[in-house]
Design a protein around this motif. Structure first.
Motif, PDB file in Angstrom:
ATOM      1  N   LEU A   1      -8.295 -62.699   6.408  1.00 56.95           N
ATOM      2  CA  LEU A   1      -9.464 -63.138   7.168  1.00 56.95           C
ATOM      3  C   LEU A   1     -10.140 -61.965   7.866  1.00 56.95           C
ATOM      4  N   GLU A   2      -9.347 -61.053   8.435  1.00 60.55           N
ATOM      5  CA  GLU A   2      -9.917 -59.883   9.105  1.00 60.55           C
ATOM      6  C   GLU A   2     -10.636 -58.974   8.118  1.00 60.55           C
ATOM      7  N   ALA A   3     -10.046 -58.762   6.942  1.00 63.98           N
ATOM      8  CA  ALA A   3     -10.674 -57.909   5.934  1.00 63.98           C
ATOM      9  C   ALA A   3     -11.972 -58.534   5.417  1.00 63.98           C
ATOM     10  N   LEU A   4     -11.973 -59.846   5.227  1.00 58.83           N
ATOM     11  CA  LEU A   4     -13.197 -60.522   4.790  1.00 58.83           C
ATOM     12  C   LEU A   4     -14.273 -60.436   5.871  1.00 58.83           C
ATOM     13  N   ALA A   5     -13.889 -60.635   7.119  1.00 63.08           N
ATOM     14  CA  ALA A   5     -14.856 -60.542   8.222  1.00 63.08           C
ATOM     15  C   ALA A   5     -15.438 -59.131   8.316  1.00 63.08           C
ATOM     16  N   ALA A   6     -14.606 -58.119   8.100  1.00 61.65           N
ATOM     17  CA  ALA A   6     -15.088 -56.734   8.159  1.00 61.65           C
ATOM     18  C   ALA A   6     -16.132 -56.464   7.085  1.00 61.65           C
ATOM     19  N   GLN A   7     -16.063 -57.200   5.985  1.00 59.11           N
ATOM     20  CA  GLN A   7     -17.046 -57.062   4.910  1.00 59.11           C
ATOM     21  C   GLN A   7     -18.171 -58.087   5.046  1.00 59.11           C
ATOM     22  N   ALA A   8     -18.148 -58.859   6.133  1.00 55.54           N
ATOM     23  CA  ALA A   8     -19.125 -59.938   6.343  1.00 55.54           C
ATOM     24  C   ALA A   8     -19.151 -60.900   5.147  1.00 55.54           C
ATOM     25  N   TRP A   9     -17.963 -61.143   4.586  1.00 53.14           N
ATOM     26  CA  TRP A   9     -17.837 -62.028   3.419  1.00 53.14           C
ATOM     27  C   TRP A   9     -17.748 -63.471   3.905  1.00 53.14           C
ATOM     28  N   PRO A  10     -18.606 -64.371   3.441  1.00 55.54           N
ATOM     29  CA  PRO A  10     -18.580 -65.759   3.937  1.00 55.54           C
ATOM     30  C   PRO A  10     -17.384 -66.542   3.409  1.00 55.54           C
ATOM     31  N   LEU A  11     -16.868 -67.417   4.236  1.00 53.22           N
ATOM     32  CA  LEU A  11     -15.812 -68.331   3.822  1.00 53.22           C
ATOM     33  C   LEU A  11     -16.457 -69.586   3.255  1.00 53.22           C
ATOM     34  N   TRP A  12     -15.822 -70.156   2.259  1.00 50.80           N
ATOM     35  CA  TRP A  12     -16.302 -71.408   1.699  1.00 50.80           C
ATOM     36  C   TRP A  12     -15.783 -72.579   2.537  1.00 50.80           C
ATOM     37  N   LEU A  13     -14.569 -72.422   3.071  1.00 53.39           N
ATOM     38  CA  LEU A  13     -13.973 -73.398   3.982  1.00 53.39           C
ATOM     39  C   LEU A  13     -13.233 -72.625   5.052  1.00 53.39           C
ATOM     40  N   ALA A  14     -13.556 -72.881   6.309  1.00 51.70           N
ATOM     41  CA  ALA A  14     -12.915 -72.191   7.425  1.00 51.70           C
ATOM     42  C   ALA A  14     -11.429 -72.527   7.478  1.00 51.70           C
ATOM     43  N   PRO A  15     -10.631 -71.683   8.119  1.00 46.45           N
ATOM     44  CA  PRO A  15      -9.194 -71.965   8.220  1.00 46.45           C
ATOM     45  C   PRO A  15      -8.940 -73.347   8.820  1.00 46.45           C
ATOM     46  N   GLU A  16      -7.967 -74.015   8.246  1.00 52.16           N
ATOM     47  CA  GLU A  16      -7.595 -75.352   8.707  1.00 52.16           C
ATOM     48  C   GLU A  16      -6.109 -75.563   8.481  1.00 52.16           C
ATOM     49  N   GLU A  17      -5.577 -76.578   9.153  1.00 53.56           N
ATOM     50  CA  GLU A  17      -4.211 -77.034   8.917  1.00 53.56           C
ATOM     51  C   GLU A  17      -4.311 -78.306   8.109  1.00 53.56           C
ATOM     52  N   LYS A  18      -3.563 -78.369   7.007  1.00 54.73           N
ATOM     53  CA  LYS A  18      -3.637 -79.525   6.123  1.00 54.73           C
ATOM     54  C   LYS A  18      -2.232 -79.907   5.674  1.00 54.73           C
ATOM     55  N   TRP A  19      -1.983 -81.212   5.609  1.00 57.00           N
ATOM     56  CA  TRP A  19      -0.694 -81.731   5.153  1.00 57.00           C
ATOM     57  C   TRP A  19      -0.895 -82.487   3.852  1.00 57.00           C
ATOM     58  N   TYR A  20      -0.027 -82.208   2.863  1.00 51.80           N
ATOM     59  CA  TYR A  20      -0.117 -82.834   1.555  1.00 51.80           C
ATOM     60  C   TYR A  20       1.177 -83.585   1.271  1.00 51.80           C
ATOM     61  N   ARG A  21       1.031 -84.881   0.892  1.00 50.64           N
ATOM     62  CA  ARG A  21       2.205 -85.705   0.611  1.00 50.64           C
ATOM     63  C   ARG A  21       2.735 -85.404  -0.777  1.00 50.64           C
ATOM     64  N   ALA A  22       4.050 -85.266  -0.879  1.00 52.13           N
ATOM     65  CA  ALA A  22       4.758 -85.119  -2.149  1.00 52.13           C
ATOM     66  C   ALA A  22       5.957 -86.051  -2.076  1.00 52.13           C
ATOM     67  N   GLY A  23       5.781 -87.256  -2.590  1.00 54.13           N
ATOM     68  CA  GLY A  23       6.843 -88.254  -2.469  1.00 54.13           C
ATOM     69  C   GLY A  23       6.949 -88.723  -1.024  1.00 54.13           C
ATOM     70  N   LYS A  24       8.165 -88.603  -0.442  1.00 52.89           N
ATOM     71  CA  LYS A  24       8.399 -89.076   0.922  1.00 52.89           C
ATOM     72  C   LYS A  24       8.290 -87.964   1.961  1.00 52.89           C
ATOM     73  N   VAL A  25       7.806 -86.815   1.547  1.00 50.99           N
ATOM     74  CA  VAL A  25       7.700 -85.653   2.434  1.00 50.99           C
ATOM     75  C   VAL A  25       6.261 -85.140   2.412  1.00 50.99           C
ATOM     76  N   GLU A  26       5.812 -84.633   3.536  1.00 56.02           N
ATOM     77  CA  GLU A  26       4.536 -83.941   3.596  1.00 56.02           C
ATOM     78  C   GLU A  26       4.798 -82.458   3.803  1.00 56.02           C
ATOM     79  N   HIS A  27       4.070 -81.644   3.066  1.00 50.47           N
ATOM     80  CA  HIS A  27       4.162 -80.197   3.188  1.00 50.47           C
ATOM     81  C   HIS A  27       2.900 -79.709   3.886  1.00 50.47           C
ATOM     82  N   GLY A  28       3.092 -78.960   4.967  1.00 52.18           N
ATOM     83  CA  GLY A  28       1.955 -78.477   5.734  1.00 52.18           C
ATOM     84  C   GLY A  28       1.621 -77.038   5.394  1.00 52.18           C
ATOM     85  N   GLN A  29       0.347 -76.732   5.486  1.00 52.41           N
ATOM     86  CA  GLN A  29      -0.072 -75.349   5.294  1.00 52.41           C
ATOM     87  C   GLN A  29      -1.351 -75.075   6.060  1.00 52.41           C
ATOM     88  N   ARG A  30      -1.484 -73.819   6.472  1.00 52.20           N
ATOM     89  CA  ARG A  30      -2.759 -73.303   6.964  1.00 52.20           C
ATOM     90  C   ARG A  30      -3.452 -72.731   5.761  1.00 52.20           C
TER      91      ARG A  30
END
Length: 147
Positions: A94-123
């Motif tokens: 993110l810092e390297a992209l900002a230094a190049q003024a490179w636009p993000l398509w989707l800003a950083p977020e926290e998202k949880w994805y269900r896989a069976g009976k468990v959710e896996h979280g990621q930034r």
């Protein structure tokens, strides 16, 4: 750019992306996104990149040689797909992209994805490369029982 070293493992699936400007793509992929050139064939407009087990091949569409193009190439390239790339930390990218003024398509977020009976979280965040290929960089934040 010397090639694989002892202990290097070839990924079982490696996308090869046709690019319109290999130098611009290398500045983005290697400069901002932290990939390194494992080896290249400049005379063919080709570079094989890697980062922490993730691997991708870039090939200039204007270079001599074979191109497996199934339909006319229209910008943005890679429509209908994106590449998830797991990294240890999002902040350096993110810092390297900002230094190049490179636009993000989707800003950083926290998202949880269900896989069976468990959710896996990621930034995660999404960014497009110079040709419009969509990249989703993510880092795991844990698991929890599915809701």
């Amino acid at each position: 750019m010397t090639g694989p070293t002892p202990g290097f493992a070839w990924a079982p699936l490696v996308p090869e992306l046709l690019v319109t400007d290999l130098a611009a793509s290398l500045r983005f992929w290697c400069g901002a996104c932290g990939f390194a050139v494992l080896y290249d064939r400049p005379e063919e407009g080709f570079a094989y990149l890697h980062r922490d087990g993730a691997q991708v091949m870039l090939e200039a569409v204007t270079a001599p040689g074979r191109h497996w193009v199934t339909a006319p190439l229209e910008a943005p390239l890679g429509r209908g797909l994106h590449f998830q790339i797991e990294v240890a930390a999002l902040e350096p990218i993110l810092e390297a992209l900002a230094a190049q003024a490179w636009p993000l398509w989707l800003a950083p977020e926290e998202k949880w994805y269900r896989a069976g009976k468990v959710e896996h979280g990621q930034r995660q965040f999404l960014v497009q490369d110079p040709d419009g290929y969509l990249l989703r960089f993510c880092t795991g934040i844990g698991t929890r029982a599915a809701r």
